[in-house]
Scaffold this motif. Structure first.
Motif, PDB file in Angstrom:
ATOM      1  N   VAL A  39      32.979  48.077  39.191  1.00  0.00           N
ATOM      2  CA  VAL A  39      33.616  47.407  38.057  1.00  0.00           C
ATOM      3  C   VAL A  39      33.082  45.983  37.965  1.00  0.00           C
ATOM      4  CG1 VAL A  39      35.798  46.647  37.052  1.00  0.00           C
ATOM      5  CG2 VAL A  39      35.716  48.765  38.364  1.00  0.00           C
ATOM      6  N   SER A  40      32.709  45.590  36.754  1.00  0.00           N
ATOM      7  CA  SER A  40      32.325  44.196  36.511  1.00  0.00           C
ATOM      8  C   SER A  40      32.745  43.824  35.098  1.00  0.00           C
ATOM      9  CB  SER A  40      30.814  43.994  36.691  1.00  0.00           C
ATOM     10  OG  SER A  40      30.080  44.759  35.771  1.00  0.00           O
ATOM     11  N   ARG A  41      33.416  42.685  34.983  1.00  0.00           N
ATOM     12  CA  ARG A  41      33.887  42.169  33.697  1.00  0.00           C
ATOM     13  C   ARG A  41      34.701  43.208  32.930  1.00  0.00           C
ATOM     14  NH1 ARG A  41      35.422  38.624  33.860  1.00  0.00           N
ATOM     15  NH2 ARG A  41      35.373  38.089  31.677  1.00  0.00           N
ATOM     16  N   GLY A  42      35.538  43.948  33.651  1.00  0.00           N
ATOM     17  CA  GLY A  42      36.438  44.910  33.030  1.00  0.00           C
ATOM     18  C   GLY A  42      35.777  46.210  32.615  1.00  0.00           C
ATOM     19  N   ARG A  43      34.547  46.409  33.020  1.00  0.00           N
ATOM     20  CA  ARG A  43      33.810  47.620  32.632  1.00  0.00           C
ATOM     21  C   ARG A  43      33.485  48.454  33.867  1.00  0.00           C
ATOM     22  NH1 ARG A  43      27.784  47.968  30.340  1.00  0.00           N
ATOM     23  NH2 ARG A  43      27.755  50.207  30.093  1.00  0.00           N
ATOM     24  N   VAL A 133      33.303  31.493  36.682  1.00  0.00           N
ATOM     25  CA  VAL A 133      34.289  32.037  37.614  1.00  0.00           C
ATOM     26  C   VAL A 133      35.388  32.624  36.745  1.00  0.00           C
ATOM     27  CG1 VAL A 133      35.984  31.531  39.408  1.00  0.00           C
ATOM     28  CG2 VAL A 133      33.765  30.347  39.418  1.00  0.00           C
ATOM     29  N   HIS A 134      35.600  33.915  36.895  1.00  0.00           N
ATOM     30  CA  HIS A 134      36.637  34.610  36.119  1.00  0.00           C
ATOM     31  C   HIS A 134      37.857  34.739  37.038  1.00  0.00           C
ATOM     32  CE1 HIS A 134      33.535  35.396  33.142  1.00  0.00           C
ATOM     33  NE2 HIS A 134      32.764  35.793  34.133  1.00  0.00           N
ATOM     34  N   ARG A 135      38.775  33.770  36.869  1.00  0.00           N
ATOM     35  CA  ARG A 135      39.930  33.675  37.761  1.00  0.00           C
ATOM     36  C   ARG A 135      40.826  34.897  37.626  1.00  0.00           C
ATOM     37  NH1 ARG A 135      42.821  28.170  37.550  1.00  0.00           N
ATOM     38  NH2 ARG A 135      43.754  29.146  39.371  1.00  0.00           N
ATOM     39  N   ASN A 136      41.220  35.417  38.773  1.00  0.00           N
ATOM     40  CA  ASN A 136      42.143  36.562  38.886  1.00  0.00           C
ATOM     41  C   ASN A 136      41.647  37.820  38.173  1.00  0.00           C
ATOM     42  OD1 ASN A 136      44.083  35.109  40.465  1.00  0.00           O
ATOM     43  ND2 ASN A 136      44.647  34.037  38.590  1.00  0.00           N
ATOM     44  N   ALA A 137      40.343  37.925  37.922  1.00  0.00           N
ATOM     45  CA  ALA A 137      39.792  39.100  37.247  1.00  0.00           C
ATOM     46  C   ALA A 137      39.901  40.368  38.086  1.00  0.00           C
ATOM     47  CB  ALA A 137      38.327  38.855  36.874  1.00  0.00           C
ATOM     48  N   ILE A 138      40.041  40.223  39.382  1.00  0.00           N
ATOM     49  CA  ILE A 138      40.100  41.402  40.249  1.00  0.00           C
ATOM     50  C   ILE A 138      41.396  42.181  40.031  1.00  0.00           C
ATOM     51  CG2 ILE A 138      40.055  42.197  42.649  1.00  0.00           C
ATOM     52  CD1 ILE A 138      37.343  41.244  41.512  1.00  0.00           C
ATOM     53  N   GLU A 139      42.452  41.532  39.545  1.00  0.00           N
ATOM     54  CA  GLU A 139      43.680  42.272  39.201  1.00  0.00           C
ATOM     55  C   GLU A 139      43.369  43.391  38.220  1.00  0.00           C
ATOM     56  OE1 GLU A 139      47.209  40.198  37.898  1.00  0.00           O
ATOM     57  OE2 GLU A 139      46.749  38.543  39.275  1.00  0.00           O
ATOM     58  N   GLU A 140      42.638  43.057  37.153  1.00  0.00           N
ATOM     59  CA  GLU A 140      42.249  44.058  36.159  1.00  0.00           C
ATOM     60  C   GLU A 140      41.289  45.087  36.756  1.00  0.00           C
ATOM     61  OE1 GLU A 140      41.997  46.329  32.817  1.00  0.00           O
ATOM     62  OE2 GLU A 140      43.435  44.723  33.236  1.00  0.00           O
ATOM     63  N   SER A 141      40.359  44.625  37.567  1.00  0.00           N
ATOM     64  CA  SER A 141      39.399  45.536  38.194  1.00  0.00           C
ATOM     65  C   SER A 141      40.107  46.563  39.070  1.00  0.00           C
ATOM     66  CB  SER A 141      38.386  44.745  39.028  1.00  0.00           C
ATOM     67  OG  SER A 141      37.602  43.923  38.204  1.00  0.00           O
ATOM     68  N   ARG A 142      41.164  46.157  39.756  1.00  0.00           N
ATOM     69  CA  ARG A 142      41.906  47.094  40.613  1.00  0.00           C
ATOM     70  C   ARG A 142      42.625  48.165  39.791  1.00  0.00           C
ATOM     71  NH1 ARG A 142      43.157  42.422  43.888  1.00  0.00           N
ATOM     72  NH2 ARG A 142      41.870  42.554  45.755  1.00  0.00           N
TER      73      ARG A 142
END
Length: 171
Positions: A39-43, A133-142
């Protein structure tokens, strides 16, 4: 004295992935990335189905890079070197850099996570710069890939995506 920046003539070859490599690629991605999905940038990427390159020495696969070209950018989706400090990652990047430039891409880019300090060092030494830096983006990735761990390298909580890019020159 070994210098991390020194260049040695590689004792391996780089070649494009072919159909016979796909089961090995799937196994490697599951072992090192937790699944074949990335997953990268929600994709979501099915990384085991992407084009890529292998580093091979004496018939043994020792490195993998997968990528995705879209419009004028080429994303490095996965990179694995099974032997550290042998130039494998650098040569894999050089191969995708050439393919991307020939395809008309203007940039080569990737996403890593905030805990991956060794990867940040590696790419910056190879002409990549931090662009976001995409803050807290890993929440969506999970949500897309629940197997992403909470804690990463060096005991650092995994929270942010860090985007790096390298500007490509025409071939």
């Amino acid at each position: 004295m070994h210098n991390d920046d020194s260049y040695r003539v590689p004792d391996f070859e780089i070649r494009p992935l072919c159909g016979d490599d796909r089961s090995w690629v799937s196994h490697l991605l599951r072992e090192h990335w937790g699944s074949e999905r990335s997953v990268s940038r929600g994709r979501m990427h099915a990384a085991d189905e992407l084009p890529g390159f292998l580093a091979v020495r004496n018939g043994e696969r020792i490195g993998l890079l997968t990528y995705c070209i879209e419009k004028t950018g080429c994303e490095i989706v996965t990179l694995n070197s099974l032997i550290k400090n042998a130039g494998i990652g650098t040569e894999l990047i050089n191969s995708v850099r050439l393919v991307a430039a020939m395809a008309g891409c203007h940039k080569l880019w990737l996403i890593t996570t905030n805990d991956n300090v060794d990867t940040l060092r590696f790419y910056q030494k190879r002409d990549f710069t931090l662009v976001a830096v995409h803050r807290n983006a890993i929440e969506e990735s999970r949500r897309l890939k629940p197997e992403i761990p909470e804690i990463g390298f060096h005991g650092i909580p995994i929270r942010d995506e860090i985007e790096l890019e390298s500007v490509l020159k025409s071939p």
